[in-house]
Scaffold this motif. Structure first.
Motif: not given
Length: 128
Positions: A49-51, A95-99
């Motif tokens: 997700a962070l990627a 999510g894309p922010d890793g949260l």
């Protein structure tokens, strides 16, 4: 002949003591493997997700006890746990922010026999 009988009695006695301990150790090892599989799947999901690839979720299935990582509609990975799984939620999404995406923390209890471990994932995506 008496010596042989004494040796057999001693071996039987020691075996009767050792068998439950071996069973407990097998349960502990199975729970540790399942806990490691769950924490690894959560870490991989968060990293993907962070990627920025896509939102990623890890589904927790109680029957049979398994975890499935999915991104969009694709299954990324699936693991059979071999233990009982009780969780406060049926999935954890990142999510894309890793949260973590969702309303609350996730608590999963993995157990087998008398062995049990708890995995807690905060809304920030951190595994404890």
């Amino acid at each position: 002949m008496i010596e042989l009988a004494i040796v057999l009695v001693l071996v039987s006695f020691l075996t009767a003591i050792a068998i439950p301990a071996v069973g407990r150790q097998r349960d502990v090892a199975a729970v540790r493997r399942a806990t490691q599989s769950l924490t690894d799947a959560l870490a991989v999901a968060r990293d993907v997700a962070l990627a920025g690839v896509a939102p990623v979720a890890v589904d927790l299935n109680a029957d049979p006890a398994s975890i499935t990582g999915r991104s969009a509609n694709d299954t990324v990975e699936r693991h059979e746990l071999g233990t009982a799984l009780h969780a406060t939620r049926d999935s954890m999404a990142y999510g894309p922010d890793g949260l973590g995406v969702g309303a609350a923390n996730l608590t999963a209890i993995l157990s087998r026999g008398m062995a049990a471990e708890t995995v807690v994932v905060s809304r920030l995506g951190r595994v404890r």
